[in-house]
Design a protein around this motif. Structure first.
Motif, PDB file in Angstrom:
ATOM      1  N   ARG A   1       0.621  -1.163   0.024  1.00 51.65           N
ATOM      2  CA  ARG A   1       0.143  -0.002   0.070  1.00 51.65           C
ATOM      3  C   ARG A   1       0.780   1.247   0.016  1.00 51.65           C
ATOM      4  O   ARG A   1       2.034   1.227   0.309  1.00 51.65           O
ATOM      5  CB  ARG A   1      -1.109  -0.048   1.232  1.00 51.65           C
ATOM      6  N   PRO A   2       0.435   2.499  -0.382  1.00 48.46           N
ATOM      7  CA  PRO A   2       1.085   3.854  -0.338  1.00 48.46           C
ATOM      8  C   PRO A   2       1.740   3.958   1.025  1.00 48.46           C
ATOM      9  O   PRO A   2       0.938   3.784   2.130  1.00 48.46           O
ATOM     10  CB  PRO A   2       0.085   4.969  -0.863  1.00 48.46           C
ATOM     11  N   CYS A   3       2.823   4.288   1.109  1.00 51.32           N
ATOM     12  CA  CYS A   3       3.509   4.664   2.272  1.00 51.32           C
ATOM     13  C   CYS A   3       4.511   5.581   2.140  1.00 51.32           C
ATOM     14  O   CYS A   3       4.865   6.061   1.031  1.00 51.32           O
ATOM     15  CB  CYS A   3       4.274   3.271   2.737  1.00 51.32           C
ATOM     16  N   ARG A   4       5.224   5.787   3.249  1.00 53.91           N
ATOM     17  CA  ARG A   4       6.391   6.807   3.379  1.00 53.91           C
ATOM     18  C   ARG A   4       7.537   6.554   2.546  1.00 53.91           C
ATOM     19  O   ARG A   4       8.003   7.271   1.787  1.00 53.91           O
ATOM     20  CB  ARG A   4       6.897   7.020   4.833  1.00 53.91           C
ATOM     21  N   TRP A   5       7.695   5.084   2.249  1.00 56.99           N
ATOM     22  CA  TRP A   5       8.876   4.829   1.410  1.00 56.99           C
ATOM     23  C   TRP A   5       8.615   5.235   0.003  1.00 56.99           C
ATOM     24  O   TRP A   5       9.439   5.602  -0.704  1.00 56.99           O
ATOM     25  CB  TRP A   5       9.129   3.422   1.442  1.00 56.99           C
ATOM     26  N   THR A   6       7.402   4.835  -0.503  1.00 58.77           N
ATOM     27  CA  THR A   6       7.037   5.265  -1.688  1.00 58.77           C
ATOM     28  C   THR A   6       6.824   6.790  -1.900  1.00 58.77           C
ATOM     29  O   THR A   6       7.451   7.263  -3.146  1.00 58.77           O
ATOM     30  CB  THR A   6       5.496   4.870  -2.081  1.00 58.77           C
ATOM     31  N   GLN A   7       6.367   7.594  -1.162  1.00 59.80           N
ATOM     32  CA  GLN A   7       6.321   8.917  -1.194  1.00 59.80           C
ATOM     33  C   GLN A   7       7.861   9.473  -1.241  1.00 59.80           C
ATOM     34  O   GLN A   7       8.084  10.334  -2.066  1.00 59.80           O
ATOM     35  CB  GLN A   7       5.536   9.415  -0.046  1.00 59.80           C
ATOM     36  N   LEU A   8       8.440   8.790  -0.334  1.00 62.03           N
ATOM     37  CA  LEU A   8      10.077   9.491  -0.535  1.00 62.03           C
ATOM     38  C   LEU A   8      10.764   9.036  -1.645  1.00 62.03           C
ATOM     39  O   LEU A   8      11.765   9.715  -2.139  1.00 62.03           O
ATOM     40  CB  LEU A   8      10.818   8.892   0.732  1.00 62.03           C
ATOM     41  N   THR A   9      10.511   7.865  -2.199  1.00 65.42           N
ATOM     42  CA  THR A   9      11.119   7.393  -3.379  1.00 65.42           C
ATOM     43  C   THR A   9      10.714   8.400  -4.477  1.00 65.42           C
ATOM     44  O   THR A   9      11.447   8.795  -5.412  1.00 65.42           O
ATOM     45  CB  THR A   9      10.469   6.173  -4.011  1.00 65.42           C
ATOM     46  N   ALA A  10       9.327   8.674  -4.548  1.00 68.32           N
ATOM     47  CA  ALA A  10       8.908   9.689  -5.577  1.00 68.32           C
ATOM     48  C   ALA A  10       9.687  10.938  -5.462  1.00 68.32           C
ATOM     49  O   ALA A  10      10.004  11.843  -6.315  1.00 68.32           O
ATOM     50  CB  ALA A  10       7.438   9.752  -5.518  1.00 68.32           C
ATOM     51  N   GLU A  11       9.837  11.503  -4.021  1.00 66.95           N
ATOM     52  CA  GLU A  11      10.405  12.575  -3.981  1.00 66.95           C
ATOM     53  C   GLU A  11      11.825  12.604  -4.186  1.00 66.95           C
ATOM     54  O   GLU A  11      12.399  13.455  -4.681  1.00 66.95           O
ATOM     55  CB  GLU A  11      10.015  13.177  -2.361  1.00 66.95           C
ATOM     56  N   ARG A  12      12.455  11.681  -3.957  1.00 70.81           N
ATOM     57  CA  ARG A  12      13.819  11.428  -4.407  1.00 70.81           C
ATOM     58  C   ARG A  12      14.021  11.615  -5.830  1.00 70.81           C
ATOM     59  O   ARG A  12      14.967  12.248  -6.352  1.00 70.81           O
ATOM     60  CB  ARG A  12      14.335   9.968  -4.138  1.00 70.81           C
ATOM     61  N   GLU A  13      13.064  10.804  -6.743  1.00 66.51           N
ATOM     62  CA  GLU A  13      13.267  10.940  -8.012  1.00 66.51           C
ATOM     63  C   GLU A  13      13.010  12.381  -8.502  1.00 66.51           C
ATOM     64  O   GLU A  13      13.664  13.089  -9.634  1.00 66.51           O
ATOM     65  CB  GLU A  13      12.430  10.121  -8.676  1.00 66.51           C
ATOM     66  N   LYS A  14      12.177  13.047  -7.778  1.00 69.41           N
ATOM     67  CA  LYS A  14      11.606  14.560  -8.272  1.00 69.41           C
ATOM     68  C   LYS A  14      13.096  15.207  -7.943  1.00 69.41           C
ATOM     69  O   LYS A  14      13.215  16.016  -8.751  1.00 69.41           O
ATOM     70  CB  LYS A  14      10.466  15.006  -7.613  1.00 69.41           C
ATOM     71  N   CYS A  15      13.614  15.081  -6.633  1.00 71.18           N
ATOM     72  CA  CYS A  15      14.980  15.898  -6.409  1.00 71.18           C
ATOM     73  C   CYS A  15      15.918  15.566  -7.215  1.00 71.18           C
ATOM     74  O   CYS A  15      16.916  16.439  -7.582  1.00 71.18           O
ATOM     75  CB  CYS A  15      15.113  15.201  -4.958  1.00 71.18           C
ATOM     76  N   ARG A  16      16.082  14.335  -7.782  1.00 68.21           N
ATOM     77  CA  ARG A  16      17.161  13.991  -8.751  1.00 68.21           C
ATOM     78  C   ARG A  16      17.011  14.696  -9.948  1.00 68.21           C
ATOM     79  O   ARG A  16      18.091  15.349 -10.631  1.00 68.21           O
ATOM     80  CB  ARG A  16      17.206  12.481  -9.035  1.00 68.21           C
ATOM     81  N   SER A  17      15.750  14.825 -10.468  1.00 68.04           N
ATOM     82  CA  SER A  17      15.400  15.551 -11.826  1.00 68.04           C
ATOM     83  C   SER A  17      15.820  17.055 -11.380  1.00 68.04           C
ATOM     84  O   SER A  17      16.368  17.785 -12.386  1.00 68.04           O
ATOM     85  CB  SER A  17      13.903  15.397 -12.325  1.00 68.04           C
ATOM     86  N   GLU A  18      15.313  17.409 -10.591  1.00 68.09           N
ATOM     87  CA  GLU A  18      15.440  18.871 -10.158  1.00 68.09           C
ATOM     88  C   GLU A  18      17.084  19.302 -10.135  1.00 68.09           C
ATOM     89  O   GLU A  18      17.775  20.110 -10.637  1.00 68.09           O
ATOM     90  CB  GLU A  18      14.792  19.237  -8.564  1.00 68.09           C
ATOM     91  N   ILE A  19      17.899  18.126  -9.487  1.00 69.78           N
ATOM     92  CA  ILE A  19      19.331  18.137  -9.289  1.00 69.78           C
ATOM     93  C   ILE A  19      19.752  18.336 -10.737  1.00 69.78           C
ATOM     94  O   ILE A  19      20.716  19.231 -10.936  1.00 69.78           O
ATOM     95  CB  ILE A  19      19.751  17.244  -8.515  1.00 69.78           C
ATOM     96  N   THR A  20      19.498  17.349 -11.500  1.00 66.22           N
ATOM     97  CA  THR A  20      19.873  17.467 -12.932  1.00 66.22           C
ATOM     98  C   THR A  20      19.842  18.807 -13.581  1.00 66.22           C
ATOM     99  O   THR A  20      20.683  19.479 -14.297  1.00 66.22           O
ATOM    100  CB  THR A  20      19.308  16.316 -13.671  1.00 66.22           C
ATOM    101  N   GLU A  21      18.538  19.152 -13.498  1.00 65.64           N
ATOM    102  CA  GLU A  21      18.098  20.672 -13.984  1.00 65.64           C
ATOM    103  C   GLU A  21      18.868  21.524 -13.511  1.00 65.64           C
ATOM    104  O   GLU A  21      19.472  22.374 -14.078  1.00 65.64           O
ATOM    105  CB  GLU A  21      16.635  21.042 -14.004  1.00 65.64           C
ATOM    106  N   LEU A  22      19.113  21.784 -12.018  1.00 67.15           N
ATOM    107  CA  LEU A  22      19.957  22.601 -11.329  1.00 67.15           C
ATOM    108  C   LEU A  22      21.238  22.480 -11.633  1.00 67.15           C
ATOM    109  O   LEU A  22      22.218  23.666 -11.933  1.00 67.15           O
ATOM    110  CB  LEU A  22      19.837  22.354  -9.868  1.00 67.15           C
ATOM    111  N   SER A  23      21.943  21.226 -12.069  1.00 70.37           N
ATOM    112  CA  SER A  23      23.332  21.062 -12.312  1.00 70.37           C
ATOM    113  C   SER A  23      23.363  21.730 -14.085  1.00 70.37           C
ATOM    114  O   SER A  23      24.514  22.626 -14.083  1.00 70.37           O
ATOM    115  CB  SER A  23      23.740  19.670 -12.695  1.00 70.37           C
ATOM    116  N   THR A  24      22.384  21.474 -14.894  1.00 80.02           N
ATOM    117  CA  THR A  24      22.558  22.311 -16.094  1.00 80.02           C
ATOM    118  C   THR A  24      22.316  23.789 -15.949  1.00 80.02           C
ATOM    119  O   THR A  24      23.281  24.344 -16.584  1.00 80.02           O
ATOM    120  CB  THR A  24      21.338  21.729 -16.886  1.00 80.02           C
ATOM    121  N   LEU A  25      21.592  24.190 -15.162  1.00 81.08           N
ATOM    122  CA  LEU A  25      21.263  25.470 -14.680  1.00 81.08           C
ATOM    123  C   LEU A  25      22.948  26.229 -14.153  1.00 81.08           C
ATOM    124  O   LEU A  25      23.159  27.247 -14.292  1.00 81.08           O
ATOM    125  CB  LEU A  25      20.385  26.003 -13.925  1.00 81.08           C
ATOM    126  N   SER A  26      23.132  25.334 -13.335  1.00 78.54           N
ATOM    127  CA  SER A  26      24.577  25.709 -12.730  1.00 78.54           C
ATOM    128  C   SER A  26      25.761  25.836 -13.403  1.00 78.54           C
ATOM    129  O   SER A  26      26.630  26.898 -13.564  1.00 78.54           O
ATOM    130  CB  SER A  26      24.931  24.507 -11.446  1.00 78.54           C
TER     131      SER A  26
END
Length: 370
Positions: free
Chosen positions: A180-205
């Motif tokens: 069932r949906p749990c904190r791990w799933t939410q954290l995994t999704a947030e991690r992927e979002k953060c990774r994409s943001e980090i990639t975008e920020l790396s490009t912007l950096s």
């Protein structure tokens, strides 16, 4: 933290005792009843947490010695000797932490070596005596659970069952076994979002770094151009000033040529300025005198024009002036004439007197000496 050795100066029945060879695992101190095993355990507790009222039966020492002792320990913060002794008046205690090279530290470092484990947890988990273990084996299920609770957390802590229950619930919130949906799933999704943001920020950096480098280059170029502009402005001002001063420079060159033609000039005397001021004052005085004489001359001319001059006298003015020039000579002749007349009168007087003496008639004036 690992206890390597202990040394008792005076504590309960022990005095001058030293024990070494403690290992990193389980250390068991055994002996007959009343041998002093509990006293050793209380000594370790006293060295780490102080001489509390619960352990006051163990000091002062029964067999003498200074109340207290020392533990040699090794922890994540280094090796130390923890020495704790009761004050002479029994009102306080002195704690000294010493490194192998002789450096001393404060009591606050003991908490760091104990990882902030309080005395209740240390007594019930890390330093258990045989009597407490025997009491545990004789208890029933309910009493055993209470004893386990005391051994693991202390009377002022949350029960271990409640802790385990809370840990299970926390695990289910973090990672649900049913999928069932749990904190791990939410954290995994947030991690992927953060990774994409980090990639975008790396490009912007990288883009930002490129823009920053370009800005630095433009700033350097702007600084160089401003320096060139300032230099050009200074050159323009110098040219304008030179053009404005060109006539004066030519005049100065002409004056320099005239001075060169004159030759070397004698050095000016030290009192030249004073003499110049004196001459200027005299010149002003003479100018005023000339002005006065000129005014007087003009006045005399005016008066001469107003006089009625004898025409004959004016015509013979030259002769009069010539006679006036002979005035000293005429005056001398007149004086000589008076002297001759005086001499004639004297001689006539003498002649008359001589004629009277001789009885001669007096001669008429002017005939004497004939």
């Amino acid at each position: 933290m690992q206890i390597q050795s202990l040394e008792i100066d005076g504590y309960g029945v022990w005095s001058g005792l030293r024990i070494e060879g403690f290992t990193a695992g389980l250390n068991v101190l055994y002996g007959p009843n009343e041998a002093g095993k509990t006293t050793l355990l209380q000594f370790v507790r006293s060295m780490l947490y102080g001489f509390t009222a619960a352990r006051q039966d163990y000091f002062p020492p029964v067999r003498g010695g200074r109340p207290g002792g020392a533990l040699n320990v090794e922890s994540s913060v280094g090796r130390y000797e923890i020495a704790r002794h009761l004050a002479d008046d029994g009102a306080g205690q002195q704690v000294i932490l010493t490194t192998p090279d002789g450096m001393r530290q404060g009591e606050h470092l003991v908490k760091a070596m104990l990882s902030d484990v309080d005395e209740a947890v240390f007594n019930n988990v890390f330093a258990v005596e045989l009597r407490e273990m025997q009491e545990l084996s004789a208890l029933g299920d309910t009493e055993a659970a209470a004893m386990l609770y005391q051994l693991t957390a202390g009377l002022d802590r949350v029960p271990l069952v409640a802790v385990l229950r809370e840990l299970a619930a926390s695990r289910n919130r973090l990672l649900d076994e049913a999928g069932r949906p749990c904190r791990w799933t939410q954290l995994t999704a947030e991690r992927e979002k953060c990774r994409s943001e980090i990639t975008e920020l790396s490009t912007l950096s990288r883009r930002f770094q490129s823009l920053a480098a370009e800005r630095n280059r433009l700033d350097a170029e702007l600084t160089r151009l401003e320096e060139e502009r300032n230099h050009a402005g200074r050159q323009v001002r110098l040219h304008e000033l030179a053009r404005a001063l060109s006539p004066r420079w030519r005049q100065q060159q002409e004056i320099d040529g005239q001075l060169a033609a004159i030759g070397p000039v004698a050095p000016m005397p030290d009192d030249a300025l004073e003499r110049l001021e004196t001459l200027n004052a005299q010149g002003q005085t003479h100018r005023r005198r000339i002005e006065e004489l000129d005014a007087e001359r003009k006045s005399l001319r005016s008066e001469a024009r107003a006089l009625n001059v004898n025409e004959d006298l004016r015509r013979h003015a030259a002769r009069v002036e010539a006679i006036l020039e002979q005035e000293p000579w005429l005056t001398g002749l007149h004086n000589q004439l008076r002297e001759i007349e005086g001499e004639i009168a004297r001689l006539e007087g003498e002649l008359t007197a001589e004629a009277d003496r001789l009885g001669l008639l007096p001669l008429p004036p002017g005939e004497g000496g004939g």
